[in-house]
Motif scaffolding. Structure first.
Motif, PDB file in Angstrom:
ATOM      1  N   SER A   1       0.837  -1.214   0.000  1.00 13.80           N
ATOM      2  CA  SER A   1       0.000   0.000   0.000  1.00 13.80           C
ATOM      3  C   SER A   1       0.865   1.255   0.000  1.00 13.80           C
ATOM      4  O   SER A   1       0.437   2.317  -0.443  1.00 13.80           O
ATOM      5  CB  SER A   1      -0.971  -0.005   1.184  1.00 13.80           C
ATOM      6  OG  SER A   1      -0.290  -0.149   2.404  1.00 13.80           O
TER       7      SER A   1
ATOM      8  N   ASP B   1      -6.425   5.147   3.552  1.00 11.18           N
ATOM      9  CA  ASP B   1      -5.457   4.084   3.807  1.00 11.18           C
ATOM     10  C   ASP B   1      -6.113   3.081   4.754  1.00 11.18           C
ATOM     11  O   ASP B   1      -6.323   3.364   5.931  1.00 11.18           O
ATOM     12  CB  ASP B   1      -4.213   4.724   4.431  1.00 11.18           C
ATOM     13  CG  ASP B   1      -3.081   3.739   4.663  1.00 11.18           C
ATOM     14  OD1 ASP B   1      -3.333   2.523   4.577  1.00 11.18           O
ATOM     15  OD2 ASP B   1      -1.963   4.205   4.935  1.00 11.18           O
TER      16      ASP B   1
ATOM     17  N   SER C   1      -3.594  -3.947   1.918  1.00  9.91           N
ATOM     18  CA  SER C   1      -2.274  -4.558   1.949  1.00  9.91           C
ATOM     19  C   SER C   1      -2.330  -5.953   2.552  1.00  9.91           C
ATOM     20  O   SER C   1      -3.182  -6.243   3.398  1.00  9.91           O
ATOM     21  CB  SER C   1      -1.381  -3.664   2.814  1.00  9.91           C
ATOM     22  OG  SER C   1      -0.150  -4.289   3.053  1.00  9.91           O
TER      23      SER C   1
ATOM     24  N   SER D   1       0.428  -6.908   4.077  1.00  9.50           N
ATOM     25  CA  SER D   1       1.523  -6.829   5.049  1.00  9.50           C
ATOM     26  C   SER D   1       1.054  -7.136   6.456  1.00  9.50           C
ATOM     27  O   SER D   1       1.693  -7.880   7.191  1.00  9.50           O
ATOM     28  CB  SER D   1       2.155  -5.441   5.018  1.00  9.50           C
ATOM     29  OG  SER D   1       2.716  -5.198   3.765  1.00  9.50           O
TER      30      SER D   1
ATOM     31  N   ARG E   1       5.537  -7.484  -0.334  1.00  9.69           N
ATOM     32  CA  ARG E   1       5.249  -6.213  -0.999  1.00  9.69           C
ATOM     33  C   ARG E   1       4.015  -6.366  -1.897  1.00  9.69           C
ATOM     34  O   ARG E   1       4.123  -6.357  -3.126  1.00  9.69           O
ATOM     35  CB  ARG E   1       6.455  -5.681  -1.811  1.00  9.69           C
ATOM     36  CG  ARG E   1       7.761  -5.624  -1.063  1.00  9.69           C
ATOM     37  CD  ARG E   1       7.661  -4.898   0.276  1.00  9.69           C
ATOM     38  NE  ARG E   1       7.085  -3.574   0.173  1.00  9.69           N
ATOM     39  CZ  ARG E   1       6.094  -3.151   0.961  1.00  9.69           C
ATOM     40  NH1 ARG E   1       5.571  -3.919   1.900  1.00  9.69           N
ATOM     41  NH2 ARG E   1       5.640  -1.931   0.827  1.00  9.69           N
TER      42      ARG E   1
HETATM   43  C1  PLP Z   1      -0.630   3.509   7.864  1.00  8.21           C
HETATM   44  C2  PLP Z   1       0.225   2.715   6.942  1.00  8.21           C
HETATM   45  N1  PLP Z   1      -0.023   2.779   5.638  1.00  8.21           N
HETATM   46  C3  PLP Z   1       0.713   2.081   4.749  1.00  8.21           C
HETATM   47  C4  PLP Z   1       1.752   1.283   5.160  1.00  8.21           C
HETATM   48  C5  PLP Z   1       2.558   0.575   4.131  1.00  8.21           C
HETATM   49  O1  PLP Z   1       2.429  -0.784   4.207  1.00  8.21           O
HETATM   50  P1  PLP Z   1       2.702  -1.751   3.013  1.00  8.21           P
HETATM   51  O2  PLP Z   1       3.385  -0.970   1.931  1.00  8.21           O
HETATM   52  O3  PLP Z   1       3.582  -2.811   3.559  1.00  8.21           O
HETATM   53  O4  PLP Z   1       1.383  -2.240   2.545  1.00  8.21           O
HETATM   54  C6  PLP Z   1       2.050   1.179   6.524  1.00  8.21           C
HETATM   55  C7  PLP Z   1       3.172   0.350   6.972  1.00  8.21           C
HETATM   56  O5  PLP Z   1       3.551   0.292   8.110  1.00  8.21           O
HETATM   57  C8  PLP Z   1       1.247   1.910   7.430  1.00  8.21           C
HETATM   58  O6  PLP Z   1       1.466   1.845   8.752  1.00  8.21           O
END
Ligand code: PLP
Length: 399
Positions: free
Chosen positions: A101, A209, A248, A250, A259
């Motif tokens: 993300s 987000d 995401s 993640s 990723r």
């Molecule tokens: C609020 C927020 N947005 C986006 C991300 C990005 O995550 P990723 O690129 O791993 O999906 C993070 C990662 O810690 C996050 O805390």
């Protein structure tokens, strides 16, 4: 000459500041790192198997727009998760897989910020505290960041009603994070709908987000697409007009290193995200796309992971009671503890407890002389239960 926007305007990333804050302290014998939001649990085995199985595809460039199978898996997940009917979301138009993300919340700056708006430098509204990439996107796309405090006084959700009309007129992009990093607050459906309406009326794009959307303690958080769909007035435009959400694997799937994430929403914006990706983004390797499709199709591992976080919050509550103003957040996996002086306590926890946390002030900017994060530390509950018990016990002893 180096671009000063990068060299001088973006020179205080929180982890660099944390490193400097504790540089003079000896490294503890058995440190526990709770400063970084990186889940330490295993990537589900079935996803690892797909990656190994499909590595032979690496002689081919992966499709920028995502494999049809991954886009279909994402749409099916969005439908299930947010109760969206079949046929509303078109896998080819409404979603675009991303390399996490982070790629999306950065790229939306380039997509959404024009050279000027209302005859002036466009504004990008950013919640305060915030995930630092929003600021990177605002600054590097030529936008002027306007920070919107999200503090205990407003339930950790910015009050967009307080924005003056001339600020709205210049606003090109509004970021919201729900559940929020760091405080874990969740935007309600009416809150989202009001914000969508405000953005539409002022010609701004809303970027939500939602990368913590699957980690929650009570009810599942509402989503931006769901909110947009339940509004009746789009003037004949796409139901998701001016709205995009970012997701995401993640956090949802313990897969930060894959990723893999996606953007979904307004097809015009999604198309421009693809154009951006064509020129400057990175394709996601096919084995990762295939593993991602399998992960989006599976809920069992997500329920297990969610249960693990809930157990960690219960444990933290039982150890901390109301120390640091403990509260169980609606979502996400951070403790946001009011410790009076976040930097001083971070140093003490490292020096005397061997626990690394992040001063909340490093995630925020000062407005009218007050940094809304200064009193806090952020503690990421990303370890197993026993490591979490050790760390929280040490924190409780030192608070
Ligand atoms: C609020 C927020 N947005 C986006 C991300 C990005 O995550 P990723 O690129 O791993 O999906 C993070 C990662 O810690 C996050 O805390």
């Amino acid at each position: 000459m180096i671009n000063p926007r990068l060299e001088t305007d973006l020179n205080d990333y929180p982890f660099a500041r944390l490193g400097a804050l504790i540089a003079d302290l000896p490294v503890p014998a058995q440190p526990i790192i709770m400063s970084v939001g990186e889940p330490q649990g295993p990537v589900p085995q079935f996803a690892r198997d797909v990656v190994s199985r499909d590595l032979a595809t690496s002689n081919r460039y992966p499709p920028n727009q995502g494999t049809p199978d991954l886009c279909a898996a994402i749409v099916a997940w969005l439908q299930r998760r947010y109760g969206i009917a079949d046929g509303v979301l078109d896998p080819a138009r409404h979603v675009l897989p991303l390399a996490g993300s982070k790629e999306g919340v950065f790229a939306i700056g380039t997509v959404a910020v024009p050279p000027s708006k209302d005859g002036a430098q466009p504004i990008v509204m950013i919640p305060n505290p915030f995930y630092q990439v929003y600021l990177g996107a605002a600054v590097l796309s030529g936008g002027a960041p306007v920070f919107m405090n999200a503090d205990a006084g407003n339930g950790f959700m910015p009050d967009f009603d307080s924005v003056p009309a001339d600020t709205w007129k210049r606003t090109a992009l509004v970021y919201l994070c729900s559940p929020g990093n760091p405080q874990g607050a969740m935007a309600t459906l009416p809150y989202l709908q009001k914000l969508i309406d405000q953005c539409r009326r002022h010609g701004a794009i809303l970027a939500i987000d939602e990368c913590y959307a699957e980690i929650y303690n009570g009810a599942a958080p509402a989503g931006g697409l769901q909110a947009a769909l339940a509004m009746d007035e789009t003037g004949g435009r796409d139901p998701f007009a001016d709205v995009v959400v970012f997701h995401s694997l993640s956090k949802r799937s313990n897969a930060a290193g894959l990723r893999s994430g996606f953007v979904a929403g307004d097809p015009k914006i999604v198309a421009m995200m693809l154009r951006w990706k064509t020129y400057g983004g990175v394709q996601i390797p096919i084995p990762i796309q295939n593993a991602s499709a399998a992960l989006w199709r599976d809920e069992a591992h997500v329920e297990t992971i969610r249960g693990e976080y809930r157990a960690k919050f219960q444990l933290a509550k039982s150890i901390l009671h109301n120390k640091g103003g403990y509260f169980t957040p609606d979502g996400g996996f951070f403790l946001w503890l009011d410790v009076g002086d976040g930097q001083a306590v971070t140093r003490r926890l490292w020096a005397e407890g061997g626990v690394k946390v992040l001063p909340g002030g490093y995630l925020a900017r000062e407005i009218d002389g007050v940094n809304p994060g200064d009193r806090y530390i952020r503690v990421a509950l990303v370890h197993d239960l026993e490591t979490t018990r050790t760390a929280i016990t040490r924190i409780a002893e030192l608070l």
